[in-house]
Design a protein around this motif. Structure first.
Motif, PDB file in Angstrom:
ATOM      1  N   ILE A 135       0.874  -1.180   0.000  1.00  0.00           N
ATOM      2  CA  ILE A 135       0.000   0.000   0.000  1.00  0.00           C
ATOM      3  C   ILE A 135       0.903   1.220   0.000  1.00  0.00           C
ATOM      4  O   ILE A 135       1.763   1.373   0.881  1.00  0.00           O
ATOM      5  N   VAL A 136       0.747   2.075  -0.974  1.00  0.00           N
ATOM      6  CA  VAL A 136       1.529   3.300  -1.026  1.00  0.00           C
ATOM      7  C   VAL A 136       0.586   4.495  -0.944  1.00  0.00           C
ATOM      8  O   VAL A 136      -0.516   4.475  -1.497  1.00  0.00           O
ATOM      9  N   ALA A 137       1.016   5.513  -0.217  1.00  0.00           N
ATOM     10  CA  ALA A 137       0.180   6.680   0.032  1.00  0.00           C
ATOM     11  C   ALA A 137       0.678   7.876  -0.762  1.00  0.00           C
ATOM     12  O   ALA A 137       1.891   8.143  -0.807  1.00  0.00           O
ATOM     13  N   LYS A 138      -0.247   8.573  -1.394  1.00  0.00           N
ATOM     14  CA  LYS A 138       0.099   9.825  -2.074  1.00  0.00           C
ATOM     15  C   LYS A 138      -0.132  10.952  -1.073  1.00  0.00           C
ATOM     16  O   LYS A 138      -1.262  11.197  -0.635  1.00  0.00           O
ATOM     17  N   VAL A 139       0.940  11.639  -0.704  1.00  0.00           N
ATOM     18  CA  VAL A 139       0.938  12.565   0.432  1.00  0.00           C
ATOM     19  C   VAL A 139       0.584  13.972  -0.050  1.00  0.00           C
ATOM     20  O   VAL A 139       1.455  14.780  -0.395  1.00  0.00           O
ATOM     21  N   GLU A 140      -0.704  14.275  -0.032  1.00  0.00           N
ATOM     22  CA  GLU A 140      -1.182  15.534  -0.588  1.00  0.00           C
ATOM     23  C   GLU A 140      -1.043  16.723   0.351  1.00  0.00           C
ATOM     24  O   GLU A 140      -1.217  17.869  -0.078  1.00  0.00           O
ATOM     25  N   TYR A 141      -0.717  16.497   1.627  1.00  0.00           N
ATOM     26  CA  TYR A 141      -0.521  17.659   2.495  1.00  0.00           C
ATOM     27  C   TYR A 141       0.779  18.399   2.171  1.00  0.00           C
ATOM     28  O   TYR A 141       1.040  19.482   2.713  1.00  0.00           O
ATOM     29  N   LEU A 142       1.577  17.844   1.260  1.00  0.00           N
ATOM     30  CA  LEU A 142       2.793  18.539   0.843  1.00  0.00           C
ATOM     31  C   LEU A 142       2.522  19.597  -0.230  1.00  0.00           C
ATOM     32  O   LEU A 142       3.438  20.273  -0.679  1.00  0.00           O
ATOM     33  N   ASN A 143       1.261  19.752  -0.640  1.00  0.00           N
ATOM     34  CA  ASN A 143       0.896  20.918  -1.442  1.00  0.00           C
ATOM     35  C   ASN A 143       1.023  22.168  -0.579  1.00  0.00           C
ATOM     36  O   ASN A 143       0.896  22.094   0.648  1.00  0.00           O
ATOM     37  N   PRO A 144       1.272  23.342  -1.163  1.00  0.00           N
ATOM     38  CA  PRO A 144       1.540  24.538  -0.353  1.00  0.00           C
ATOM     39  C   PRO A 144       0.412  24.920   0.592  1.00  0.00           C
ATOM     40  O   PRO A 144       0.657  25.450   1.682  1.00  0.00           O
ATOM     41  N   GLY A 145      -0.841  24.665   0.195  1.00  0.00           N
ATOM     42  CA  GLY A 145      -1.958  24.972   1.077  1.00  0.00           C
ATOM     43  C   GLY A 145      -2.288  23.847   2.033  1.00  0.00           C
ATOM     44  O   GLY A 145      -3.220  23.955   2.832  1.00  0.00           O
ATOM     45  N   GLY A 146      -1.537  22.765   1.959  1.00  0.00           N
ATOM     46  CA  GLY A 146      -1.700  21.681   2.909  1.00  0.00           C
ATOM     47  C   GLY A 146      -2.712  20.627   2.536  1.00  0.00           C
ATOM     48  O   GLY A 146      -3.005  19.752   3.356  1.00  0.00           O
ATOM     49  N   SER A 147      -3.259  20.649   1.314  1.00  0.00           N
ATOM     50  CA  SER A 147      -4.229  19.613   0.954  1.00  0.00           C
ATOM     51  C   SER A 147      -4.329  19.436  -0.553  1.00  0.00           C
ATOM     52  O   SER A 147      -3.849  20.256  -1.348  1.00  0.00           O
TER      53      SER A 147
END
Length: 458
Positions: free
Chosen positions: A29-41
């Motif tokens: 299972i691999v997670a795409k870490v979207e909180y690393l976008n500048p607005g956090g999501s």
């Protein structure tokens, strides 16, 4: 030099990371870490495309105002874009949205209006209706309407889907994503289905109670996912399966992701991960599951990551000997299976109807609900006291007599915790895994103390 021209150029290209501690199956299972976008999501992605499309169509003009109902993350993304483009922002959020997330919106310069969660979408007080009213009242207002705006799914078909396909070398077999407004899962699924010739399976993760997994849309505590209506941005034909996850399971996994995987994420990320783990347990070693983690956890520090908040809502511990849950069972109320029998009355009831309920049930206090039984935490509007009811006319509405919400105590907490709360409160609501179990008063604790005394008498 590698220098972004503005913060908007930092949106997208988020990494994938393998989950190790929370996944015990042989299926990766691999997670795409979207909180690393500048607005956090992940919502940063749709904000750029929606605003650009509105500018191109003339719906949004220089000096205009963006008005949107949001659980917080879309608002942050829109606020980032608005900063760069010179627009004012007004966001309407449901009252279950954490104060930390409201503060983030204000920090980006947005105005925040809070609306009640426990009302129907068509109710004039709902955050959908309030945003519509503000649009009518505000000159130059533009409502992105992420629930139906085609630019939302299009942004994920153009970015999120291709990024996953490229990062996995096309080996992805299953996508797991929370279903909220519908744009993320729809757009990402559309690309992956086309790229794989239809072989990629798409699984929606959904809160128990949401309509996507067969519920009625009645309130749940996980933020930013689930719905009580079918958004136009959602294409159910692209989703192969929906897995329902409870608030408790979502929150406990969210805490595990921080403590065991180093990923400080929000409750909807925990929910999606629970669904991914359940899915992986029935797949084979040649499969590859990608789960979207849509936002970070810093906006939830006062809720999901707060032990007291979790404990008082019954999300931590097990009710055993000497616990509040045991006291409830000894009252013979019946527990969760009989939660519909809680002492409660609808908000539109008369004084006479409320008195009838008290007579049948006994006791001195009632819960006031904004919806029918069984009792759901998000639909409790307050309490009613017998003394105030008896001083009013039977035909009167109870509206003016409604008192404040009761304090909470978790079923696993010791009876002493309920006793301490009742020194300052008239009643306390017992919660087990976020679900109302019983309403205790001081009289209940006196009876409990009497029973204990008789049980230990020589």
């Amino acid at each position: 030099m590698r220098i972004a021209s503005s913060v908007l150029d930092l949106i997208g290209s988020t990494p994938l990371v393998r989950l190790n501690a929370v996944n015990r199956s042989e299926v990766p299972i691999v997670a795409k870490v979207e909180y690393l976008n500048p607005g956090g999501s992940i919502k940063d992605r749709i904000a750029v495309r929606i605003v650009h499309a509105a500018e191109a169509s003339g719906e949004l003009r220089p000096g205009g105002t963006i008005v949107e109902p949001t659980s917080g993350n879309t608002g942050v993304g829109l606020a980032l874009v608005a900063q760069q483009r010179g627009y004012r922002c007004v966001f309407v959020v449901p009252d279950k949205v954490a104060e930390d997330k409201r503060a983030v919106l204000r920090a980006y310069g947005a105005e925040v209006v809070v609306a009640p969660t426990a009302v129907a979408p068509e109710d004039p007080r709902s955050y959908y209706s309030v945003s519509d009213r503000l649009v009518r009242e505000t000159p130059g207002a533009f409502k992105p309407n992420q629930y139906a705006n085609p630019a939302g799914p299009a942004s994920h078909a153009a970015s999120t889907g291709p990024e996953i396909w490229e990062a996995t070398d096309g080996r992805i077999t299953h996508l797991v994503a929370g279903v909220g407004t519908g744009g993320t899962i729809t757009g990402t699924a559309r690309f992956l289905k086309e790229a794989s010739g239809g072989s990629v399976q798409v699984i929606g993760a959904d809160p128990v109670g949401s309509i996507y997994s067969g519920g009625t849309g009645r309130p749940y505590l996980v933020e930013g996912v689930g719905e009580d209506f079918w958004p136009g941005a959602y294409d159910p034909s692209l989703v192969d399966e929906v897995i329902a996850v409870s608030d408790g399971d979502s929150f406990r996994m969210t805490r595990r992701l921080a403590r065991e995987e180093g990923l400080l994420v929000g409750g909807s990320s925990g929910m999606a991960t629970v669904a991914a783990v359940r899915l992986a347990s029935r797949l084979g070693p040649d499969d590859l599951v990608v789960v979207l983690l849509p936002d970070g956890g810093r906006g939830y520090l006062g809720k999901v990551f707060d032990d007291d908040w979790m404990r008082r809502r019954g999300f931590l511990g097990t009710a055993g000997v000497g616990s509040v849950g045991e006291l409830v069972r000894r009252k013979d109320v019946g527990g969760l299976a009989d939660a519909g029998s809680l002492p409660a009355v609808r908000r539109d009831a008369t004084v006479g109807e409320a008195i009838d309920v008290l007579r049948r049930r006994g006791g001195s206090r009632l819960l006031v609900l904004s919806a029918p039984q069984p009792v759901v935490l998000g639909e409790i509007a307050g309490t009613l006291d017998a003394h105030r009811l008896l001083a009013a006319a039977p035909g009167d509405s109870i509206e003016a007599l409604i008192g404040p919400m009761p304090a909470f105590v978790g079923a696993a907490e010791p009876v002493a915790a309920a006793r301490a709360t009742l020194t300052a409160e008239e009643s306390v609501l017992v919660l087990d895994d976020g679900r109302p179990l019983d309403l205790l008063t001081r009289t209940d604790l006196l009876a409990h103390a009497s029973d204990d005394h008789e049980g230990t008498a020589p």
